[in-house]
Write an enzyme that holds these catalytic residues in place. Sequence first.
Site, PDB file in Angstrom:
ATOM      1  N   LEU A   1       0.828  -1.199   0.000  1.00  9.11           N
ATOM      2  CA  LEU A   1       0.000   0.000   0.000  1.00  9.11           C
ATOM      3  C   LEU A   1       0.865   1.254   0.000  1.00  9.11           C
ATOM      4  O   LEU A   1       1.775   1.397   0.828  1.00  9.11           O
ATOM      5  CB  LEU A   1      -0.909  -0.017   1.238  1.00  9.11           C
TER       6      LEU A   1
ATOM      7  N   GLN B   1       0.399  -5.457   1.604  1.00  4.55           N
ATOM      8  CA  GLN B   1      -0.762  -5.743   0.774  1.00  4.55           C
ATOM      9  C   GLN B   1      -0.386  -6.565  -0.457  1.00  4.55           C
ATOM     10  O   GLN B   1      -1.165  -7.387  -0.943  1.00  4.55           O
ATOM     11  CB  GLN B   1      -1.416  -4.418   0.355  1.00  4.55           C
TER      12      GLN B   1
ATOM     13  N   ASP C   1       5.987  -4.908  14.230  1.00 10.41           N
ATOM     14  CA  ASP C   1       5.603  -4.403  12.909  1.00 10.41           C
ATOM     15  C   ASP C   1       4.894  -3.047  13.008  1.00 10.41           C
ATOM     16  O   ASP C   1       5.207  -2.114  12.290  1.00 10.41           O
ATOM     17  CB  ASP C   1       4.705  -5.429  12.212  1.00 10.41           C
TER      18      ASP C   1
END
Length: 304
Positions: A47, A114, A230
């Site tokens: 993304l 993504q 993360d």
Amino acid sequence: MPPAWRGVGRGGGAVVPAFLPPLLLLLLPLLVVPGGSYRPVVIVHGLFDSPSDFRHLRAFINESHPGTEVTVLDLFDRGASLRPLWVQVEGFRSALAPIMANAADGVHLLGYSQGGLICRALLATMPDHNVHSFISLAAPQMGQYGDTDYLKWLFPRHMKSNLYRLCYTPLGQGVSICNYWNDPHHRELYLNSSDFLALLNDERLHPNASDWKRNLLRIQSLVLIGGPDDGVITPWQSSLFGFYDANETVQEMRAQAVYLQDTFGLKTLEARGALGGCVVPGVGHTAWHSHRPVYERCIRPWLT
């Protein structure tokens, strides 16, 4: 993390799955295709990314595997990455097909964030693909459910608890992140409304399920990479096919229905010793593809 994965300290060490045969681990660096060359590497960004964001990863590969053809597919960059995922899959499929056609010994496919979901959809929908290793780098494979900076920027009037009101509508499904929004408190809405993840996981019946599973299982290895720091993938265990239950308690991969029922081949991959990966603490989401220890310990061994 799944009990078969062995953790290490915060210095960036890899977690090697105990289910991967020890002999295979020793042979991985030697499994080079005939002629001493390496298979091409194809990268699908995440993304808001573009190919320029992967210059470090390209450099790592070129340094350790001289002469390797590395392609970061230049489609749906930046804001265009918000387009519906099936639209993106179609575009990436057209770009990937000729690369595979020119690679007699196959390619390695790496999907970041993504892009990892896009890659899995590519593998499921391409019956003649020749992907050898699929490396899923910090990708929300079981979906996303969390109040992150990305979410607050995209949907300033929504929080994770009410985003389902938008995501589980035809309008919401026109935005990529809603395609894998997985609200554990509105399971039925997710199953009935998700046009992408629920289908890809075969959580909602569809006529292509058997074909998609067979296509995915053409790969030789599935490598899952993620970590507790993360900061974007929520829960972070989604990178390893773990996810929340209705109480927002994380259930690891082997407790998921998609694994137990082997809906798309995850259990089969583990049974044949084709599932591996790393859990690396201390790495933020945007640093995964530029982190040298992650590359050396988690990615490089699979680029044969």
